[in-house]
Design a protein around this motif. Structure first.
Motif: not given
Lengths: 256, 478
Positions: A1-9
């Motif tokens: 499960m990927s951590h929200p901090v890793e998501k590119r925005r």
């Protein structure tokens, strides 16, 4: 499960930025029906003001009024923490380009032409331009700020090597690409809507209120976004907001 | 004969025809756009230094074909917009983001976003010109991002396949030449003739008219001081002023040729000119600025005069009565004063490509010393030409400088002393003390007099070192 901090925005306003639809303070103001303010600026770094004669500005078509210290119902000062920033000077100017009076006109051009007609006389004084000059003249902003622990004098005496010297650094301009901007709409019942490119809307609100001699709840300050500030709009947006509000107060008109 | 008086300026903005009523020809395009509610284009400085006001304009490129050019709208008077096609940031997307815009979104190329419209337009023009180098955004400042994300966006665009779209098609349909335009109002008149004969007719009627071409200098007055002119004559559409002749013996450059055309079409011929054009303002300015303008304003810190002086350039001055050639060295008479007589204008500049008769080799280079790279005024500018004979002796020397006197000037005393000397470090070093005293520059916010004097001398030594081959440099280091 990927951590929200890793998501590119992407930046929340990125699409607005690249398409020109992201709005800044000067973009928001109404295109017509607002008065404009133009300053009359000091050509001296330091001088006594000996005469302010604004009458001739009123001969210029489109000039509505000239703001002077007499127009301030509240406190003629926008300084925060140390209250040392006069809004509309009467006695002395302390930097080249300091605005002494402001002309309000139906258009930018009327205000500018009106400003050219204002006569101000000065008695130049020797300016203090360097830190060394200031020290010699005993001209300080405040009391010395001392940070002390232990016995520094003894430690220095007992140290094997002591190094002394001086280092000079120049100031750095904040250089926000979006220059200062403010505009004001009075509601005719003693309330003021202030749009200001400011880092500190609640302080701008308080300053505008105290310049106009109002209570803080009579002023609403909005800042949608700034085109950079870097500290330069922390307190320095306040004078421009206060002037726009002052002109709105004096004329009952919307001011930009 | 000036054909029509049409006070109604017509142009195309983002694909739509615009016909503003009673507009001042000296109102800047930036002011116009913002007054009309096109607030995507921003004002950061109002004098062509920050690029926040950048828009794209279709104009003839150096290859003679229509191109999108990134230009500073704060320096374009509305009179110059007549008949043109302008694209602003609001016109770039058509519902979905343009590749240039998506790239900037994806790489994080914006933070406060204020400079972003300007960057988008510079990248837009570069995208269709297929020239997405660092130089394409050299005239755009950003205070927030540190530029790397923007560079990554440009990189991404280079790597992507670009497909034809309605913007590239619009170029195929675009008009190649500028039409004549005139405006007569109560306070001011503006003329944009297309023939030199029309210019002379106008000058007969209005002998005190002001000239403008790219407006990158005069534009500052219009932008900052809202300056208006009783009669303003634009030379940017005058056909005869656009000549660009490259011959084996010489090059002749029309006074209204944009600097970006000179940059492209003369590359490799005069190394000192190539070098100075690289540092001249920024791309947006070079798309509009002209050699005629840069010489005509006779500023002591103009970038091109030192280069041209060191190349013994000549100017052609024309009037209704005829034409004359003048060595550029005799053109500058005093601070912002030239030898232009009433009724005269600069038509072209000629630069010889020949060496001095006994010379076998020419060394030539220029230097612009400033605090910033692009978009800066020089502290000192220098241009040198040294011709050497087969024995490595100096047979011809030109040392020209800007920023050290009331006019661009040559160190003629030193030039004379150099002739006949061997081209060695010793020769250079022996003359440096005298060279340092050749001018009495001012101290100002850019630099002190003593710094400038040291630059005058040291730049000549730097020139010597740079022109030497590597073995000699090893020897000098000993």
């Amino acid at each position: 499960m990927s951590h929200p901090v890793e998501k590119r925005r992407s930046h929340e306003s990125a699409v607005g930025h690249v398409s020109g639809s992201a709005i800044y303070t000067d973009d928001q103001r109404l295109p017509a029906g607002m008065l404009s303010l133009h300053p009359v600026m000091s050509p001296h770094a330091r001088a006594k003001i000996t005469k302010i004669e604004v009458v001739a500005a009123y001969d210029v078509p489109g000039v509505v009024t000239v703001l002077t210290a007499e127009d301030v119902p509240g406190i003629n000062n926008t300084g925060v923490i140390v209250h040392d920033e006069i809004l509309l000077p009467t006695d002395e100017v302390s930097y080249w380009g300091q605005a002494v009076v402001w002309v309000a006109g139906e258009t930018d051009e009327a205000a500018r032409l009106g400003a050219e007609k204002v006569q101000i006389e000065y008695e130049p004084l020797p300016p203090i331009l360097t830190i060394k000059d200031a020290i010699e003249a005993d001209s300080f902003h405040n009391q010395p700020q001392v940070c002390r622990r232990g016995q520094p004098e003894t430690a220095l005496q007992e140290a094997e090597h002591t190094l002394t010297g001086e280092i000079e650094m120049n100031g750095q301009d904040h250089f926000y690409l979006e220059t200062h901007a403010s505009w004001v709409i009075p509601d005719g019942e003693g309330h003021y809507q202030v749009y200001s490119s400011t880092q500190h809307p609640s302080e701008t609100q308080a300053i505008v209120a105290h310049v106009l001699g109002l209570s803080v709840n009579q002023v609403v300050v909005t800042c949608l976004r700034m085109g950079g500030a870097f500290g330069g709009k922390e307190s320095q947006a306040n004078p421009f907001a206060a002037l726009a509000a002052l002109a709105a107060h004096k004329t009952g008109r919307r001011l930009a | 004969m000036v054909q029509s008086i049409d006070n109604h300026l017509t142009f195309t903005l983002n694909g739509k025809t615009v016909r503003p009523q009673e507009i001042s020809p000296t109102l800047t395009l930036l002011e116009f756009l913002r007054q009309q509610g096109h607030i995507g284009t921003k004002e950061g400085c109002g004098d062509g230094d920050c690029g926040a006001c950048t828009v794209a304009m279709i104009a003839r490129g150096s290859d003679g074909q229509p191109h999108y050019q990134a230009v500073n709208s704060c320096l374009i008077p509305m009179g110059a917009v007549a008949g043109r096609e302008i694209i602003t940031v609001e016109g770039v997307s058509n519902g979905s983001l343009h590749p240039v815009q998506s790239a900037m979104v994806e790489t994080g190329g914006s933070q406060c976003g204020y400079c972003t419209p300007g960057f988008v337009m510079s990248l837009f023009a570069a995208y269709y010109n297929r020239k997405l180098d660092d130089g394409c955004v050299e005239g755009n400042l950003c205070r927030c991002t540190g530029y790397l994300a923007i560079r990554r966006a440009a990189q991404q665009l280079i790597e992507a396949e670009s497909e034809p779209d309605h913007f590239s098609e619009a170029l195929d349909q675009a008009a190649l030449s500028l039409s004549e335009f005139s405006y007569r109002g109560n306070q001011q008149q503006f003329y944009r003739p297309t023939q030199l004969a029309e210019v002379f007719e106008l000058l007969q009627q209005y002998p005190d008219a002001t000239f403008v071409a790219g407006a990158t200098d005069l534009g500052l007055e219009m932008s900052h001081h809202r300056q208006t002119y009783p009669v303003l004559i634009s030379l940017e559409a005058v056909t005869e002023l656009h000549l660009l002749e490259v011959m084996p013996q010489f090059v002749e450059i029309g006074a209204a040729v944009p600097l970006s055309h000179i940059e492209e079409n003369l590359r490799g011929i005069f190394p000192s000119l190539d070098e100075m054009l690289f540092w001249f303002a920024a791309r947006q300015v070079r798309n509009r600025a002209t050699m005629g303008g840069n010489i005509g304003t006779a500023s002591p810190i103009g970038d091109l005069p030192p280069v041209l002086l060191a190349l013994d350039a000549e100017v052609q001055l024309v009037s209704g009565l005829g034409s004359r050639w003048l060595p550029l060295v005799n053109f500058f008479k005093g601070y912002r004063q030239t030898d232009l007589q009433p009724g005269e204008l600069i038509a072209s500049v000629k630069i010889s490509r020949s060496l001095t008769p006994t010379a076998t080799r020419r060394l030539s280079q220029s230097y612009k010393i400033g605090k910033r790279g692009t978009d800066d005024i020089s502290i000192v500018a220098a241009a040198f030409t040294i011709d050497l004979d087969v024995n490595h002796q100096i047979v011809h020397a030109r040392l020209a400088y800007g920023g050290v006197a009331a006019t661009p000037a040559r160190a003629m005393g030193i030039e004379e002393r150099l002739v006949g000397q061997p081209w060695t470090l010793e020769t250079v070093r022996q003359l440096k003390p005298a060279l340092q005293e050749a001018f009495t520059p001012l101290t100002d916010l850019r630099g002190s007099a003593s710094y400038r004097k040291r630059l005058v001398a040291n730049l000549f030594e730097k020139f010597f070192v740079e022109m030497s081959d590597t073995t000699s440099i090893q020897e000098m280091r000993g």
